[in-house]
Design a protein around this motif. Structure first.
Motif, PDB file in Angstrom:
ATOM      1  N   THR A  15      29.134  53.355  26.753  1.00 29.13           N
ATOM      2  CA  THR A  15      28.952  52.932  28.208  1.00 29.13           C
ATOM      3  C   THR A  15      28.658  53.742  29.396  1.00 29.13           C
ATOM      4  OG1 THR A  15      29.779  51.066  29.669  1.00 29.13           O
ATOM      5  CG2 THR A  15      31.262  52.587  28.742  1.00 29.13           C
ATOM      6  N   ALA A  16      27.736  53.479  30.152  1.00 22.06           N
ATOM      7  CA  ALA A  16      27.237  54.448  31.228  1.00 22.06           C
ATOM      8  C   ALA A  16      26.801  55.656  30.861  1.00 22.06           C
ATOM      9  CB  ALA A  16      28.630  54.829  32.304  1.00 22.06           C
ATOM     10  N   GLY A  18      23.431  56.051  30.334  1.00 24.46           N
ATOM     11  CA  GLY A  18      22.276  55.903  30.816  1.00 24.46           C
ATOM     12  C   GLY A  18      21.461  55.276  29.831  1.00 24.46           C
ATOM     13  N   ALA A  51      26.688  45.401  34.264  1.00 26.28           N
ATOM     14  CA  ALA A  51      25.821  46.603  34.312  1.00 26.28           C
ATOM     15  C   ALA A  51      24.076  46.186  33.797  1.00 26.28           C
ATOM     16  CB  ALA A  51      26.202  47.867  33.912  1.00 26.28           C
ATOM     17  N   ARG A 201      30.292  59.774  35.118  1.00 25.43           N
ATOM     18  CA  ARG A 201      29.390  58.806  35.264  1.00 25.43           C
ATOM     19  C   ARG A 201      30.030  57.491  35.031  1.00 25.43           C
ATOM     20  NH1 ARG A 201      24.118  60.023  33.905  1.00 25.43           N
ATOM     21  NH2 ARG A 201      23.618  57.840  33.182  1.00 25.43           N
ATOM     22  N   GLN A 204      31.599  56.806  38.760  1.00 18.81           N
ATOM     23  CA  GLN A 204      30.595  56.402  39.746  1.00 18.81           C
ATOM     24  C   GLN A 204      30.053  55.031  39.576  1.00 18.81           C
ATOM     25  OE1 GLN A 204      29.684  58.356  42.468  1.00 18.81           O
ATOM     26  NE2 GLN A 204      28.780  56.518  42.755  1.00 18.81           N
ATOM     27  N   ARG A 205      29.746  54.647  37.984  1.00 16.47           N
ATOM     28  CA  ARG A 205      29.187  53.355  37.929  1.00 16.47           C
ATOM     29  C   ARG A 205      30.404  52.389  38.328  1.00 16.47           C
ATOM     30  NH1 ARG A 205      26.782  50.830  32.237  1.00 16.47           N
ATOM     31  NH2 ARG A 205      28.898  50.269  31.827  1.00 16.47           N
ATOM     32  N   THR A 206      31.642  52.707  37.927  1.00 21.99           N
ATOM     33  CA  THR A 206      32.576  51.848  38.465  1.00 21.99           C
ATOM     34  C   THR A 206      32.590  51.505  39.820  1.00 21.99           C
ATOM     35  OG1 THR A 206      34.172  52.445  36.324  1.00 21.99           O
ATOM     36  CG2 THR A 206      35.248  51.099  38.106  1.00 21.99           C
ATOM     37  N   ASN A 208      30.444  51.779  41.915  1.00 22.39           N
ATOM     38  CA  ASN A 208      28.928  50.777  42.195  1.00 22.39           C
ATOM     39  C   ASN A 208      29.219  49.605  42.201  1.00 22.39           C
ATOM     40  OD1 ASN A 208      27.632  53.428  42.825  1.00 22.39           O
ATOM     41  ND2 ASN A 208      26.789  53.491  41.137  1.00 22.39           N
ATOM     42  N   MET A 209      30.103  49.206  40.784  1.00 20.73           N
ATOM     43  CA  MET A 209      30.264  47.893  40.469  1.00 20.73           C
ATOM     44  C   MET A 209      31.085  47.153  41.732  1.00 20.73           C
ATOM     45  SD  MET A 209      31.248  47.854  36.381  1.00 20.73           S
ATOM     46  CE  MET A 209      29.636  47.698  35.394  1.00 20.73           C
ATOM     47  N   THR A 258      38.147  52.268  35.438  1.00 22.28           N
ATOM     48  CA  THR A 258      37.693  53.700  34.999  1.00 22.28           C
ATOM     49  C   THR A 258      38.446  54.032  33.735  1.00 22.28           C
ATOM     50  OG1 THR A 258      36.894  54.131  37.271  1.00 22.28           O
ATOM     51  CG2 THR A 258      37.152  56.015  35.721  1.00 22.28           C
TER      52      THR A 258
END
Length: 299
Positions: A15-16, A18, A51, A201, A204-206, A208-209, A258
């Motif tokens: 996951t995450a 890309g 995502a 990554r 950062q994705r967490t 963003n969510m 995270t």
């Protein structure tokens, strides 16, 4: 006389890492579509927390196996396997290159390797009883009723141990004696995507969510379907529920999500190493490396 086997390309990774962005570039280059092999993206109204490819991304490249069920109606691996294989076979008939992308190892391998998935739904009460017994006792039970399966399961793997017992108690037959499917007659190229900076990554994705509205998305899902759906106990949604219930602050939810996601990504990587062993792409130029590998594979 040789027979032609359809060519199928697979992109897997934690996951995450890309996968979505790279997959869209690959699909655009080869003028093909994407089959998204993800256990949560199959559900409608679950966009931020899973995502899911954005509407613009889905507009650019057609995605299959997204938004095919309501969250209140869970799809098990066997059901997903059947839906996915039917969709892929349709692509093959239309002379398109099937391109499978995802991080759900069990779902992916049920399709590409014909992993046998018993048609036994989760038995909540039975699972609870087995969990109370503890892994050591469950392992001894499984050794008695299905010694062959214990040879293929790690002693510490509670999830697979309980699942094997569940299948035995429901069907009356050991998992090892049940029919094993043959893998599909496809020639498969498995590409793997991993990143050295995966932890960053994931963080950062967490973020963003949570800043993009996973809490609001969770609130909407609860208002539509209730708060006791099993899917709302998965990573991200569980923490968003705790924010709604004032059990966590946003910062605490981000930190906990995270941590859980990093742990999950480690399990994914272990699965891919043990069950798939893909060709790992060169991180210095992912797209170029993927194109070279796929063109060579297609001949």
């Amino acid at each position: 006389m040789s027979t032609y086997s359809p060519h199928v390309v697979v992109l897997i990774g934690p996951t995450a890492s890309g996968k979505t962005e790279l997959a869209i570039e690959i699909a655009d280059y080869f003028k093909t579509h994407i089959h998204n092999i993800d256990s949560r993206q199959v559900y409608k109204s679950m966009d931020i927390g899973t995502a899911k490819p954005s509407k613009n991304q889905q507009k650019k490249i057609k995605h299959f196996l997204i938004d095919i069920a309501e969250p209140i109606n869970p799809i098990n691996v066997k059901q997903f396997q059947e839906i996915a294989q039917k969709s892929i076979k349709k692509e093959i008939k239309q002379n398109n290159l099937p391109f499978l992308v995802g991080g759900s190892g069990l779902y992916m391998n049920s399709i590409t390797k014909g992993f046998f998935v018993p048609d036994v739904p989760p038995q909540k009460h039975l699972r609870g009883q087995l969990e109370k017994l503890g892994q050591r006792e469950c392992w001894e039970l499984l050794k008695n009723c299905d010694p062959i399966t214990t040879k293929n399961i790690n002693f510490a793997d509670q999830i697979r141990t309980i699942r094997a017992l569940e299948v035995f108690y429901v069907t009356g037959k050991p998992l090892s004696t049940q029919k094993v499917q043959k893998p599909p007659d496809w020639k498969i190229l498995e590409l793997g995507l991993d990143r050295d900076n995966l932890k960053e990554r994931i963080l950062q994705r967490t973020k963003n969510m949570f800043f993009s509205g996973i809490v609001e998305e969770t609130k909407h899902l609860i208002s539509q379907y209730g708060s006791d759906m099993p899917i709302l106990e998965t990573i991200g949604y569980r923490e968003a529920k705790d924010v709604l219930n004032n059990n966590l602050t946003i910062d605490e939810a981000i930190e906990l999500t995270t941590t859980k996601t990093i742990q999950f990504s480690k399990r994914q990587k272990t699965w891919f190493r043990n069950k798939n062993n893909p060709i790992w792409l060169n991180n210095k130029n992912l797209l170029k490396d993927a194109i070279i590998r796929i063109e060579s594979f297609l001949g």
